[in-house]
Design an enzyme around this catalytic site. Sequence first.
Site, PDB file in Angstrom:
ATOM      1  N   PRO A  11      27.312  24.378 -24.964  1.00 15.67           N
ATOM      2  CG  PRO A  11      27.662  22.386 -23.823  1.00 15.67           C
ATOM      3  CD  PRO A  11      26.578  23.211 -24.454  1.00 15.67           C
ATOM      4  CG  ASN A  12      33.003  23.464 -24.536  1.00 16.44           C
ATOM      5  OD1 ASN A  12      33.630  24.086 -23.687  1.00 16.44           O
ATOM      6  ND2 ASN A  12      32.518  22.264 -24.313  1.00 16.44           N
ATOM      7  NE  ARG A  19      34.973  22.820 -28.789  1.00 15.08           N
ATOM      8  CZ  ARG A  19      33.764  22.291 -28.924  1.00 15.08           C
ATOM      9  NH1 ARG A  19      32.807  22.949 -29.545  1.00 15.08           N
ATOM     10  NH2 ARG A  19      33.489  21.129 -28.422  1.00 15.08           N
ATOM     11  CE1 TYR A  24      32.734  20.922 -33.440  1.00 18.77           C
ATOM     12  CE2 TYR A  24      34.789  21.151 -32.211  1.00 18.77           C
ATOM     13  CZ  TYR A  24      33.594  20.495 -32.436  1.00 18.77           C
ATOM     14  OH  TYR A  24      33.248  19.411 -31.665  1.00 18.77           O
ATOM     15  CG  ASN A  75      25.774  22.884 -32.260  1.00 23.22           C
ATOM     16  OD1 ASN A  75      25.785  21.900 -31.508  1.00 23.22           O
ATOM     17  ND2 ASN A  75      26.793  23.203 -33.041  1.00 23.22           N
ATOM     18  CB  ALA A  78      29.084  17.928 -24.955  1.00 29.12           C
ATOM     19  CG  HIS A  81      26.496  13.627 -27.755  1.00 29.87           C
ATOM     20  ND1 HIS A  81      25.967  13.408 -29.004  1.00 29.87           N
ATOM     21  CD2 HIS A  81      27.492  14.556 -27.928  1.00 29.87           C
ATOM     22  CE1 HIS A  81      26.629  14.150 -29.899  1.00 29.87           C
ATOM     23  NE2 HIS A  81      27.548  14.857 -29.264  1.00 29.87           N
ATOM     24  CG  ASP A  88      11.882  15.652 -20.684  1.00 28.01           C
ATOM     25  OD1 ASP A  88      11.596  14.834 -21.579  1.00 28.01           O
ATOM     26  OD2 ASP A  88      12.116  15.322 -19.504  1.00 28.01           O
ATOM     27  CD  GLU A  99      20.257  17.023 -33.189  1.00 24.47           C
ATOM     28  OE1 GLU A  99      19.151  16.457 -33.364  1.00 24.47           O
ATOM     29  OE2 GLU A  99      21.250  16.449 -32.711  1.00 24.47           O
ATOM     30  CG  HIS A 101      25.371  18.156 -34.334  1.00 24.34           C
ATOM     31  ND1 HIS A 101      25.550  18.536 -33.023  1.00 24.34           N
ATOM     32  CD2 HIS A 101      24.206  17.466 -34.379  1.00 24.34           C
ATOM     33  CE1 HIS A 101      24.543  18.075 -32.310  1.00 24.34           C
ATOM     34  NE2 HIS A 101      23.708  17.434 -33.108  1.00 24.34           N
ATOM     35  CB  ILE A 102      30.022  22.728 -36.682  1.00 26.36           C
ATOM     36  CG1 ILE A 102      29.209  23.919 -36.156  1.00 26.36           C
ATOM     37  CG2 ILE A 102      31.143  23.179 -37.620  1.00 26.36           C
ATOM     38  CD1 ILE A 102      29.931  24.743 -35.107  1.00 26.36           C
ATOM     39  CB  SER A 103      32.006  18.035 -36.508  1.00 22.92           C
ATOM     40  OG  SER A 103      31.313  17.620 -35.337  1.00 22.92           O
ATOM     41  NE  ARG A 108      34.222  15.035 -33.761  1.00 29.20           N
ATOM     42  CZ  ARG A 108      34.076  16.108 -32.972  1.00 29.20           C
ATOM     43  NH1 ARG A 108      33.063  16.937 -33.157  1.00 29.20           N
ATOM     44  NH2 ARG A 108      34.948  16.352 -32.024  1.00 29.20           N
ATOM     45  NE  ARG A 112      32.860  14.021 -30.428  1.00 28.74           N
ATOM     46  CZ  ARG A 112      33.062  14.924 -29.472  1.00 28.74           C
ATOM     47  NH1 ARG A 112      32.097  15.726 -29.097  1.00 28.74           N
ATOM     48  NH2 ARG A 112      34.246  15.050 -28.897  1.00 28.74           N
TER      49      ARG A 112
END
Length: 145
Positions: A11-12, A19, A24, A75, A78, A81, A88, A99, A101-103, A108, A112
């Site tokens: 998402p996002n 954004r 990001y 990625n 959200a 988390h 599953d 996995e 994550h850009i940040s 943070r 997170r």
Amino acid sequence: MSHTVFLINGPNLNLLGKREPEIYGADTLDDVTAKCSALAGPAGVVIRSEQSNHEGQIIDWIHEARETSVAIIINPGAFTHTSVAIYDALQAYEGLVFEVHISNVHKREAFRHHSYVSARADGVLAGFGVEGYELALRRVISLLG
Ligand code: DQA
């Protein structure tokens, strides 16, 4: 025969480049896909890249990957988390899972810091900006030999 690596964004991340660019960066998801495809091609790897804001759609793609893809680079945004369901689905997948994550999520907010996905991932990259996707792909290519 070429191998398929499934790049799944949650998402996002469709808003990447627009954004919160201070967190990001300026690259879009299309830029990320293009860079990964350029890296993949010479290694005989095909990138399938999808993004969804919907948890169920992401789960369906992970199920699809069981039949089509040697690795998933994900990625989950959200959902990282919150989603036992994505965890599953990944548990039911037998290929490699990275996995991204850009940040640096650990620098943070506390919410997170926990990832449901990390318990299944073969590797986790956080804080490498969008280069994290290419680094994960390099690792997949090297593991494929
Ligand atoms: C993110 C980090 C998550 O905490 C956040 O919800 C995102 C993006 C990252 O790439 O840094 O949407 O996964």
